[in-house]
Design a protein around this motif. Structure first.
Motif, PDB file in Angstrom:
ATOM      1  N   ARG A   1       0.843  -1.196   0.000  1.00 25.38           N
ATOM      2  CA  ARG A   1       0.000   0.000   0.000  1.00 25.38           C
ATOM      3  C   ARG A   1       0.874   1.239   0.000  1.00 25.38           C
ATOM      4  O   ARG A   1       1.913   1.277   0.654  1.00 25.38           O
ATOM      5  CB  ARG A   1      -0.912   0.002   1.231  1.00 25.38           C
ATOM      6  CG  ARG A   1      -1.952  -1.118   1.172  1.00 25.38           C
ATOM      7  CD  ARG A   1      -2.815  -1.159   2.387  1.00 25.38           C
ATOM      8  NE  ARG A   1      -3.812  -0.103   2.317  1.00 25.38           N
ATOM      9  CZ  ARG A   1      -4.653   0.173   3.306  1.00 25.38           C
ATOM     10  NH1 ARG A   1      -4.610  -0.519   4.418  1.00 25.38           N
ATOM     11  NH2 ARG A   1      -5.534   1.130   3.177  1.00 25.38           N
TER      12      ARG A   1
ATOM     13  N   LYS B   1       2.153   5.050   0.884  1.00 23.79           N
ATOM     14  CA  LYS B   1       2.262   5.781   2.149  1.00 23.79           C
ATOM     15  C   LYS B   1       0.977   6.540   2.472  1.00 23.79           C
ATOM     16  O   LYS B   1       0.514   6.532   3.611  1.00 23.79           O
ATOM     17  CB  LYS B   1       3.450   6.740   2.056  1.00 23.79           C
ATOM     18  CG  LYS B   1       3.698   7.554   3.284  1.00 23.79           C
ATOM     19  CD  LYS B   1       4.939   8.417   3.093  1.00 23.79           C
ATOM     20  CE  LYS B   1       5.138   9.352   4.259  1.00 23.79           C
ATOM     21  NZ  LYS B   1       6.376  10.140   4.120  1.00 23.79           N
ATOM     22  N   SER B   2       0.377   7.169   1.479  1.00 23.30           N
ATOM     23  CA  SER B   2      -0.845   7.950   1.719  1.00 23.30           C
ATOM     24  C   SER B   2      -1.996   7.056   2.193  1.00 23.30           C
ATOM     25  O   SER B   2      -2.779   7.450   3.057  1.00 23.30           O
ATOM     26  CB  SER B   2      -1.250   8.707   0.456  1.00 23.30           C
ATOM     27  OG  SER B   2      -1.456   7.792  -0.612  1.00 23.30           O
ATOM     28  N   ALA B   3      -2.096   5.855   1.638  1.00 23.53           N
ATOM     29  CA  ALA B   3      -3.157   4.928   2.053  1.00 23.53           C
ATOM     30  C   ALA B   3      -2.912   4.438   3.480  1.00 23.53           C
ATOM     31  O   ALA B   3      -3.862   4.264   4.248  1.00 23.53           O
ATOM     32  CB  ALA B   3      -3.229   3.743   1.098  1.00 23.53           C
TER      33      ALA B   3
ATOM     34  N   HIS C   1      -1.351   6.144   5.813  1.00 21.46           N
ATOM     35  CA  HIS C   1      -1.659   7.285   6.678  1.00 21.46           C
ATOM     36  C   HIS C   1      -3.171   7.434   6.838  1.00 21.46           C
ATOM     37  O   HIS C   1      -3.669   7.670   7.947  1.00 21.46           O
ATOM     38  CB  HIS C   1      -1.047   8.559   6.104  1.00 21.46           C
ATOM     39  CG  HIS C   1      -1.147   9.717   7.032  1.00 21.46           C
ATOM     40  ND1 HIS C   1      -2.242  10.547   7.079  1.00 21.46           N
ATOM     41  CD2 HIS C   1      -0.286  10.176   7.972  1.00 21.46           C
ATOM     42  CE1 HIS C   1      -2.058  11.474   7.992  1.00 21.46           C
ATOM     43  NE2 HIS C   1      -0.877  11.282   8.554  1.00 21.46           N
ATOM     44  N   SER C   2      -3.902   7.281   5.762  1.00 22.22           N
ATOM     45  CA  SER C   2      -5.363   7.388   5.810  1.00 22.22           C
ATOM     46  C   SER C   2      -5.984   6.295   6.666  1.00 22.22           C
ATOM     47  O   SER C   2      -7.052   6.484   7.253  1.00 22.22           O
ATOM     48  CB  SER C   2      -5.959   7.309   4.404  1.00 22.22           C
ATOM     49  OG  SER C   2      -5.497   8.372   3.623  1.00 22.22           O
ATOM     50  N   ALA C   3      -5.309   5.142   6.739  1.00 22.27           N
ATOM     51  CA  ALA C   3      -5.810   4.015   7.525  1.00 22.27           C
ATOM     52  C   ALA C   3      -5.484   4.161   9.015  1.00 22.27           C
ATOM     53  O   ALA C   3      -5.780   3.260   9.791  1.00 22.27           O
ATOM     54  CB  ALA C   3      -5.228   2.713   6.998  1.00 22.27           C
ATOM     55  N   GLY C   4      -4.870   5.262   9.400  1.00 17.55           N
ATOM     56  CA  GLY C   4      -4.607   5.506  10.809  1.00 17.55           C
ATOM     57  C   GLY C   4      -3.156   5.340  11.219  1.00 17.55           C
ATOM     58  O   GLY C   4      -2.818   5.511  12.391  1.00 17.55           O
TER      59      GLY C   4
ATOM     60  N   THR D   1      -0.466   7.119  11.355  1.00 13.19           N
ATOM     61  CA  THR D   1       0.045   8.479  11.231  1.00 13.19           C
ATOM     62  C   THR D   1       1.558   8.558  11.415  1.00 13.19           C
ATOM     63  O   THR D   1       2.168   9.539  11.014  1.00 13.19           O
ATOM     64  CB  THR D   1      -0.650   9.404  12.237  1.00 13.19           C
ATOM     65  OG1 THR D   1      -0.497   8.867  13.551  1.00 13.19           O
ATOM     66  CG2 THR D   1      -2.137   9.526  11.921  1.00 13.19           C
TER      67      THR D   1
ATOM     68  N   GLU E   1       4.173   9.624   8.626  1.00 17.06           N
ATOM     69  CA  GLU E   1       4.594  10.991   8.309  1.00 17.06           C
ATOM     70  C   GLU E   1       6.097  11.168   8.494  1.00 17.06           C
ATOM     71  O   GLU E   1       6.723  11.944   7.784  1.00 17.06           O
ATOM     72  CB  GLU E   1       3.888  11.999   9.234  1.00 17.06           C
ATOM     73  CG  GLU E   1       2.410  12.060   9.125  1.00 17.06           C
ATOM     74  CD  GLU E   1       1.788  12.882  10.244  1.00 17.06           C
ATOM     75  OE1 GLU E   1       2.442  13.123  11.283  1.00 17.06           O
ATOM     76  OE2 GLU E   1       0.625  13.274  10.072  1.00 17.06           O
TER      77      GLU E   1
END
Length: 122
Positions: A26, A28-30, A32-35, A37, A40
């Motif tokens: 997946r 990195k953005s997905a 991060h969106s999945a929790g 964090t 970052e």
């Protein structure tokens, strides 16, 4: 003790294989969106490296002991995963996030390492 080692290693391998695969496949953005964090603070390559370490550790928990080829690698893989989870716990604590999952996995990895060294070296 061998049965306990197999049970712990099978569970750990499943968890690390699933977690590593998710991080590997997946973006990195997905994540991060999945929790997740914490992503970052890491580059894409860093996240993929963590994923590869988790997958390699999962394989290392099972294959050497299963095949009987250099079985000392099994507790060494568990030790490496414990160190990886110690690092994860530090990252979560620094970010004021819940470190419980990484602490639990780290403790189970340590238990696997101790059991593995006892079984392999006896």
């Amino acid at each position: 003790m061998l049965v306990a080692l197999w049970i712990i290693n099978a569970l750990l391998a499943l968890v690390f294989l699933a977690a590593g695969s998710m991080k590997l496949f997946r973006p990195k953005s997905a994540l991060h969106s999945a929790g997740m964090t914490w992503t970052e603070e890491f580059s894409d390559a860093g996240i993929k490296l963590i994923a590869a370490a988790e997958i390699a550790g999962a394989v290392g928990l099972i294959l050497p002991l299963l095949t009987g080829i250099v079985p000392i690698l099994t507790p060494m893989a568990a030790s490496a995963l414990a160190l990886l989870m110690a690092g994860a716990s530090v990252v979560h604590l620094r970010r004021k996030e819940n470190p419980a999952p990484s602490v639990v996995l780290g403790i189970l990895s340590l238990v696997s390492a101790v059991l593995g060294f006892v079984v392999v070296l006896s």
